[in-house]
Design a protein around this motif. Sequence first.
Motif, mmCIF file in Angstrom:
data_model
loop_
_atom_site.group_PDB
_atom_site.id
_atom_site.type_symbol
_atom_site.label_atom_id
_atom_site.label_comp_id
_atom_site.label_asym_id
_atom_site.label_seq_id
_atom_site.Cartn_x
_atom_site.Cartn_y
_atom_site.Cartn_z
ATOM 1 N N LEU A 42 0.827 -1.205 0.000
ATOM 2 C CA LEU A 42 0.000 0.000 0.000
ATOM 3 C C LEU A 42 0.863 1.258 0.000
ATOM 4 O O LEU A 42 0.530 2.248 -0.662
ATOM 5 C CB LEU A 42 -0.933 0.002 1.218
ATOM 6 N N GLY A 43 1.984 1.227 0.718
ATOM 7 C CA GLY A 43 2.860 2.389 0.753
ATOM 8 C C GLY A 43 3.445 2.727 -0.599
ATOM 9 O O GLY A 43 3.482 3.898 -1.011
ATOM 10 N N SER A 44 3.909 1.700 -1.321
ATOM 11 C CA SER A 44 4.455 1.955 -2.660
ATOM 12 C C SER A 44 3.357 2.423 -3.610
ATOM 13 O O SER A 44 3.572 3.308 -4.440
ATOM 14 C CB SER A 44 5.152 0.700 -3.201
ATOM 15 N N SER A 45 2.145 1.858 -3.455
ATOM 16 C CA SER A 45 1.029 2.228 -4.337
ATOM 17 C C SER A 45 0.582 3.662 -4.104
ATOM 18 O O SER A 45 0.410 4.437 -5.051
ATOM 19 C CB SER A 45 -0.142 1.275 -4.116
ATOM 20 N N ALA A 72 8.700 -0.292 -2.246
ATOM 21 C CA ALA A 72 8.716 1.153 -2.006
ATOM 22 C C ALA A 72 10.077 1.752 -2.353
ATOM 23 O O ALA A 72 10.165 2.855 -2.903
ATOM 24 C CB ALA A 72 8.368 1.442 -0.542
ATOM 25 N N GLN A 73 11.114 1.024 -2.035
ATOM 26 C CA GLN A 73 12.477 1.456 -2.361
ATOM 27 C C GLN A 73 12.651 1.596 -3.868
ATOM 28 O O GLN A 73 13.241 2.565 -4.357
ATOM 29 C CB GLN A 73 13.456 0.420 -1.795
ATOM 30 N N LEU A 74 12.119 0.647 -4.627
ATOM 31 C CA LEU A 74 12.243 0.677 -6.087
ATOM 32 C C LEU A 74 11.442 1.825 -6.698
ATOM 33 O O LEU A 74 11.895 2.470 -7.652
ATOM 34 C CB LEU A 74 11.787 -0.661 -6.674
ATOM 35 N N PHE A 120 6.527 5.733 1.487
ATOM 36 C CA PHE A 120 7.686 4.922 1.137
ATOM 37 C C PHE A 120 8.425 4.444 2.393
ATOM 38 O O PHE A 120 8.887 3.303 2.450
ATOM 39 C CB PHE A 120 8.643 5.722 0.242
ATOM 40 N N TYR A 121 8.527 5.323 3.383
ATOM 41 C CA TYR A 121 9.214 4.938 4.620
ATOM 42 C C TYR A 121 8.509 3.750 5.268
ATOM 43 O O TYR A 121 9.155 2.811 5.743
ATOM 44 C CB TYR A 121 9.259 6.119 5.590
ATOM 45 N N ALA A 122 7.179 3.776 5.283
ATOM 46 C CA ALA A 122 6.410 2.679 5.880
ATOM 47 C C ALA A 122 6.706 1.357 5.184
ATOM 48 O O ALA A 122 6.872 0.314 5.834
ATOM 49 C CB ALA A 122 4.915 2.992 5.804
ATOM 50 N N THR A 176 18.598 -5.278 5.097
ATOM 51 C CA THR A 176 18.863 -3.887 5.498
ATOM 52 C C THR A 176 20.322 -3.558 5.228
ATOM 53 O O THR A 176 21.191 -3.751 6.076
ATOM 54 C CB THR A 176 18.550 -3.680 6.983
ATOM 55 N N ASN A 177 20.583 -3.071 4.027
ATOM 56 C CA ASN A 177 21.965 -2.773 3.640
ATOM 57 C C ASN A 177 22.218 -1.261 3.655
ATOM 58 O O ASN A 177 21.369 -0.468 4.078
ATOM 59 C CB ASN A 177 22.268 -3.368 2.260
ATOM 60 N N LYS A 178 23.373 -0.884 3.192
ATOM 61 C CA LYS A 178 23.763 0.530 3.185
ATOM 62 C C LYS A 178 22.772 1.386 2.400
ATOM 63 O O LYS A 178 22.392 2.484 2.842
ATOM 64 C CB LYS A 178 25.169 0.666 2.588
ATOM 65 N N GLU A 179 22.329 0.889 1.236
ATOM 66 C CA GLU A 179 21.411 1.666 0.412
ATOM 67 C C GLU A 179 20.100 1.926 1.141
ATOM 68 O O GLU A 179 19.525 3.017 1.031
ATOM 69 C CB GLU A 179 21.131 0.946 -0.907
ATOM 70 N N VAL A 180 19.602 0.937 1.871
ATOM 71 C CA VAL A 180 18.366 1.120 2.637
ATOM 72 C C VAL A 180 18.510 2.293 3.601
ATOM 73 O O VAL A 180 17.654 3.187 3.664
ATOM 74 C CB VAL A 180 17.995 -0.169 3.401
ATOM 75 N N HIS A 181 19.592 2.326 4.358
ATOM 76 C CA HIS A 181 19.796 3.398 5.323
ATOM 77 C C HIS A 181 19.955 4.751 4.621
ATOM 78 O O HIS A 181 19.467 5.783 5.118
ATOM 79 C CB HIS A 181 21.022 3.107 6.188
ATOM 80 N N GLU A 182 20.615 4.741 3.477
ATOM 81 C CA GLU A 182 20.790 6.001 2.738
ATOM 82 C C GLU A 182 19.440 6.526 2.248
ATOM 83 O O GLU A 182 19.170 7.737 2.327
ATOM 84 C CB GLU A 182 21.745 5.783 1.568
ATOM 85 N N ILE A 183 18.598 5.624 1.750
ATOM 86 C CA ILE A 183 17.301 6.042 1.229
ATOM 87 C C ILE A 183 16.384 6.525 2.349
ATOM 88 O O ILE A 183 15.715 7.557 2.207
ATOM 89 C CB ILE A 183 16.647 4.912 0.411
ATOM 90 N N VAL A 184 16.328 5.805 3.471
ATOM 91 C CA VAL A 184 15.444 6.264 4.548
ATOM 92 C C VAL A 184 15.949 7.591 5.126
ATOM 93 O O VAL A 184 15.132 8.428 5.556
ATOM 94 C CB VAL A 184 15.271 5.208 5.658
#
Length: 346
Positions: free
Chosen positions: A30-33, A140-142, A164-166, A180-188
């Motif tokens: 739902l968050g990505s939508s 959501a990340q994508l 997206f955060y949700a 939960t990698n580096k990119e995840v933390h950078e995006i959030v």
Amino acid sequence: MQEIAKLKEVLKAPQNIIITTHHKPDADALGSSLGLYNYLISKGHTVKVISPSDYPDFLKWMKGNSEVIVYDEEDGSKSKKLVEEADIIFCLDFSVLNRINGLGEYVREAKAVKVLIDHHRDPEAFADYGSHDIHSASTAQLVYKMIVSFGDKALITKDIAECFYAGIMTDTGSFKHPNTNKEVHEIVAQLIDLGADNSEVSRLIYDTNSLDRLKFLGFALSERLQVYPEYHAAFFAVSMEDLKKFNSKTGDTEGLVNYALSINGITMAALFTETEDGTKLSLRSIGDFEVNTLANQYFSGGGHKNAAGGKTDRNLSETVELFKKIIVKYNKELENKTPIESYDEF
């Protein structure tokens, strides 16, 4: 399937767009939508979000929720008409069309341009454009990365950022899963910079329980949890009567399976929920034990290596007995947390 970057040209002119996601949407679905919905609305497109089923109340705070159309399986004429008239259909957080129930055939037959954005394995070949990455923590990340790649990061408002955060927060298990990698933390971090209130999003999703849900949780932990430490497995078996007793609604079993997986020494956990036509299940694991393969082999399902689901027409007790045979048969793999090479029929 063409790269998602090429979709930018298609979206330059106003389009009639449908967004849909999987049955029983979670926060990522739902968050990505709704994040995508609000972005596309800001670009001047006409957009409708169609959910193939209802979804938990704790997700209904997202901007645009009041506009979501829930597909009616008995009378799908409204949804069918919207799909038939669409110029573009975005399919988010699912890889095969049977994950959207009766909507699947409408989408398959539609003349619209179809776009797949997803991180599950084995995508069905139905989309014209796509961003598919099984290594991504969430859909959501994508979607966020797609918008940024279009040069539209400035259009991501606080409301969009929180959607997206949700999705990212929940699909990473609040940032504790191996994805939960580096990119995840950078995006959030970027989403917080864009206005996302991470504390409030967490509260809305995790700390707005009904009293019935908390009573059900206590009951499930005390009466429905079965642990087999010698086989490194644990599971819950929940009947329709159990759900009725606690006035359970969609989402009230969300996260229950993780309590079983949290037990020291447990490698695989399951939640079996009785339905009118069989049993549905959620599987979780740690390490290299591949529950998606198991779900596909035995329960007509799939998902990720450590998180998968499925269903069977067996009743609850029959499903539990099958699971017991599985954990006995794969005891060494569960103990060693090594990849499963194959599954033989019983």
